[in-house]
Design a protein around this motif. Structure first.
Motif, PDB file in Angstrom:
ATOM      1  N   LEU A 178       0.828  -1.209   0.000  1.00  0.00           N
ATOM      2  CA  LEU A 178       0.000   0.000   0.000  1.00  0.00           C
ATOM      3  C   LEU A 178       0.860   1.257   0.000  1.00  0.00           C
ATOM      4  CD1 LEU A 178      -2.630  -1.062   2.687  1.00  0.00           C
ATOM      5  CD2 LEU A 178      -2.915  -1.046   0.207  1.00  0.00           C
ATOM      6  N   VAL A 198      -6.023  -7.175   2.948  1.00  0.00           N
ATOM      7  CA  VAL A 198      -6.390  -6.091   2.036  1.00  0.00           C
ATOM      8  C   VAL A 198      -6.344  -6.621   0.607  1.00  0.00           C
ATOM      9  CG1 VAL A 198      -5.844  -3.759   1.243  1.00  0.00           C
ATOM     10  CG2 VAL A 198      -5.283  -4.447   3.578  1.00  0.00           C
ATOM     11  N   GLY A 199      -7.367  -6.310  -0.186  1.00  0.00           N
ATOM     12  CA  GLY A 199      -7.391  -6.731  -1.584  1.00  0.00           C
ATOM     13  C   GLY A 199      -8.723  -7.351  -1.924  1.00  0.00           C
ATOM     14  N   GLY A 253      -9.011  -9.158  -5.240  1.00  0.00           N
ATOM     15  CA  GLY A 253      -8.825 -10.005  -6.416  1.00  0.00           C
ATOM     16  C   GLY A 253      -8.852 -11.480  -6.027  1.00  0.00           C
ATOM     17  N   ASP A 254      -8.496 -12.335  -6.976  1.00  0.00           N
ATOM     18  CA  ASP A 254      -8.498 -13.777  -6.709  1.00  0.00           C
ATOM     19  C   ASP A 254      -7.501 -14.160  -5.623  1.00  0.00           C
ATOM     20  OD1 ASP A 254     -10.500 -14.811  -8.349  1.00  0.00           O
ATOM     21  OD2 ASP A 254      -9.231 -14.642 -10.117  1.00  0.00           O
ATOM     22  N   THR A 255      -6.333 -13.477  -5.619  1.00  0.00           N
ATOM     23  CA  THR A 255      -5.341 -13.805  -4.597  1.00  0.00           C
ATOM     24  C   THR A 255      -5.883 -13.474  -3.216  1.00  0.00           C
ATOM     25  OG1 THR A 255      -3.548 -13.328  -6.128  1.00  0.00           O
ATOM     26  CG2 THR A 255      -2.975 -13.402  -3.799  1.00  0.00           C
ATOM     27  N   ALA A 256      -6.445 -12.275  -3.071  1.00  0.00           N
ATOM     28  CA  ALA A 256      -6.971 -11.868  -1.766  1.00  0.00           C
ATOM     29  C   ALA A 256      -8.073 -12.825  -1.309  1.00  0.00           C
ATOM     30  CB  ALA A 256      -7.496 -10.436  -1.838  1.00  0.00           C
ATOM     31  N   ARG A 263     -11.528  -1.911  -1.399  1.00  0.00           N
ATOM     32  CA  ARG A 263     -11.534  -0.442  -1.522  1.00  0.00           C
ATOM     33  C   ARG A 263     -12.731   0.109  -2.296  1.00  0.00           C
ATOM     34  NH1 ARG A 263      -6.470   1.008  -5.563  1.00  0.00           N
ATOM     35  NH2 ARG A 263      -7.060  -0.384  -7.250  1.00  0.00           N
ATOM     36  N   ARG A 264     -13.347  -0.728  -3.142  1.00  0.00           N
ATOM     37  CA  ARG A 264     -14.536  -0.267  -3.888  1.00  0.00           C
ATOM     38  C   ARG A 264     -15.782  -0.920  -3.282  1.00  0.00           C
ATOM     39  NH1 ARG A 264     -14.572  -2.050  -9.307  1.00  0.00           N
ATOM     40  NH2 ARG A 264     -12.952  -3.597  -8.927  1.00  0.00           N
ATOM     41  N   ARG A 274     -13.165  -7.698  -7.305  1.00  0.00           N
ATOM     42  CA  ARG A 274     -12.706  -8.032  -8.644  1.00  0.00           C
ATOM     43  C   ARG A 274     -12.603  -9.559  -8.836  1.00  0.00           C
ATOM     44  NH1 ARG A 274      -8.613  -5.477 -12.134  1.00  0.00           N
ATOM     45  NH2 ARG A 274      -8.664  -3.713 -10.735  1.00  0.00           N
ATOM     46  N   ALA A 282      -2.712  -8.275  -0.115  1.00  0.00           N
ATOM     47  CA  ALA A 282      -2.813  -9.146  -1.299  1.00  0.00           C
ATOM     48  C   ALA A 282      -3.386  -8.335  -2.453  1.00  0.00           C
ATOM     49  CB  ALA A 282      -3.701 -10.360  -0.989  1.00  0.00           C
ATOM     50  N   ILE A 283      -2.607  -7.315  -2.855  1.00  0.00           N
ATOM     51  CA  ILE A 283      -3.109  -6.414  -3.900  1.00  0.00           C
ATOM     52  C   ILE A 283      -2.345  -6.619  -5.212  1.00  0.00           C
ATOM     53  CG2 ILE A 283      -3.966  -4.715  -2.241  1.00  0.00           C
ATOM     54  CD1 ILE A 283      -1.485  -3.017  -2.842  1.00  0.00           C
ATOM     55  N   GLY A 284      -1.748  -7.790  -5.358  1.00  0.00           N
ATOM     56  CA  GLY A 284      -1.100  -8.129  -6.615  1.00  0.00           C
ATOM     57  C   GLY A 284       0.419  -8.158  -6.514  1.00  0.00           C
ATOM     58  N   ARG A 311       3.483 -19.449  -6.907  1.00  0.00           N
ATOM     59  CA  ARG A 311       4.334 -18.461  -6.221  1.00  0.00           C
ATOM     60  C   ARG A 311       4.905 -18.930  -4.884  1.00  0.00           C
ATOM     61  NH1 ARG A 311       0.336 -13.982  -8.001  1.00  0.00           N
ATOM     62  NH2 ARG A 311      -0.710 -14.421  -6.050  1.00  0.00           N
TER      63      ARG A 311
END
Ligand code: NDP
Length: 323
Positions: free
Chosen positions: A125, A157-158, A160-163, A182-183, A187, A243-245, A291
């Motif tokens: 962040l 935090v996040g 997406g698929d990872t989060a 955050r939205r 996603r 976990a934001i990418g 990963r």
């Protein structure tokens, strides 16, 4: 510019690069490995590694990388400080027309084979408190560090698929997981969203941003703010996962190699071959799914074996030219 020719150049020094070096050195490929800007890679900013097979009591990340480096040196890998700043890959490499890499903008290496193991960098962040408590409750890898927060309350935090995947992983270990989105929507794929939305101990906080990670020596809470109402609150947690990418470290290769939309190097299925003959990719630079240190090491081994086979064909090509 000073120039040197090598049989096998390895770019990057995480578990993938060092494993490739161990195999390449043992196969008489005389590998030269450049460590890059963060010798040892992402594991050097991790604390305890408990999931790498062979360490029944766990191992500190930096210690594991020192062990891997020592093992690679033992078989004769030439390990050097330095950053590969530019590459020039050729379409049809041959003994007289090899690939080139420039080190620190001032030294040229030509190579019969190149193994790329430059890894990826977790996105953060950018909060000062997040950096200060990194490794002391702040982590970018739930699979690596979640175990230390068994039975505790954590934030991830996040969206997406990872989060989503990591939130589910944490939910199996922790008492409660707050997921900060955050939205007003996520996603992640519908399937992954359903998984987190139906978990009894995951609370999703939409429109929510992190203001500060609290704690002196360890994380003791997180101050968050609702972007719509402006309301602030403190979440009483001991772990803060981001976990934001990830960003693969592949910019210098983009002119020559096929990359996917996120910048990961595309390799042939079941191998480490790239679209350029003699150039192989392993570890997180080509893997946005698993990963893990162990999978990076596995593909490092594959890259060395692929390069070894390639060098045999290149040598035969050279002999044909001589005769
Ligand atoms: P993504 O880029 O897909 O998602 C990143 C998430 O982080 C987004 O929701 C984004 O929010 C959020 N984000 C970014 N910056 C901030 C910030 N500053 N503050 C708060 N939130 C932030 O990354 P992933 O790592 O999740 O996934 C990468 C790729 O890998 C994707 O293609 C994914 O599908 C794939 N993947 C597939 C898996 C599987 O199939 N099992 C598992 C894991 C990943 P916003 O939505 O608002 O932009």
């Amino acid at each position: 510019m000073t120039s040197e020719h090598v049989k096998c150049l390895i770019i990057g020094s995480g578990p993938a690069g060092y494993t490739a070096a161990i195999y390449a050195a043992r196969a008489n490929m005389s590998p030269v490995l450049y460590q890059g800007g963060q010798p040892g890679g992402q594991l050097t900013i991790t604390n305890e590694v408990d999931n790498f097979p062979g360490y029944p009591d766990g191992v500190q990340g930096p210690q594991m990388m020192q062990d891997l480096e020592a093992q690679a040196r033992r078989f004769g890998t030439d390990i050097r400080y330095g950053l590969v700043t530019r590459v020039e890959f050729v379409e049809l490499p041959s003994p007289g027309n090899p690939h080139r890499a420039i080190i620190d903008d001032k030294y040229e290496i030509t190579a019969d084979s190149i193994i790329i193991s430059t890894g990826a960098t977790a996105k953060w962040l950018g909060l000062p408190s997040e950096m200060r408590l990194n490794g002391r409750g702040v982590s970018a890898c739930a699979v690596c560090d979640g175990f230390f927060f068994r039975g505790q309350d954590v934030v991830i935090v996040g969206a997406g698929d990872t989060a989503a995947e990591e939130a589910s992983y944490l939910a199996n270990l922790c008492r409660k997981v707050y997921m900060l989105v955050r939205r007003d929507e996520m996603r992640a794929s519908k399937f992954m969203q359903k998984r987190v939305k139906t978990a009894h101990n995951i609370e999703i906080l939409y429109n929510t941003e992190t203001e500060e990670v609290l704690g002196d020596d360890e994380v003791s809470g997180v101050r968050v703010k609702n972007a719509v109402t402006g309301e602030e609150r403190i979440l009483d947690v001991t772990g803060f996962f981001v976990a934001i990418g990830h960003k693969p470290n592949t910019e210098i290769f983009q002119e020559f190699l096929d990359l996917d939309a996120s910048g990961y190097i595309v390799t042939e299925k079941g191998s480490t071959r790239t679209n350029i003959a003699g150039v192989f990719a392993c570890g997180d630079a080509q893997d946005n799914v698993y990963r893990q240190a162990i999978t990076a090491a596995g593909t490092g081994c594959m890259a060395a074996l692929d390069a070894e086979r390639y060098l045999v064909t290149l040598e035969m090509q050279g002999e044909e030219i001589v005769h």
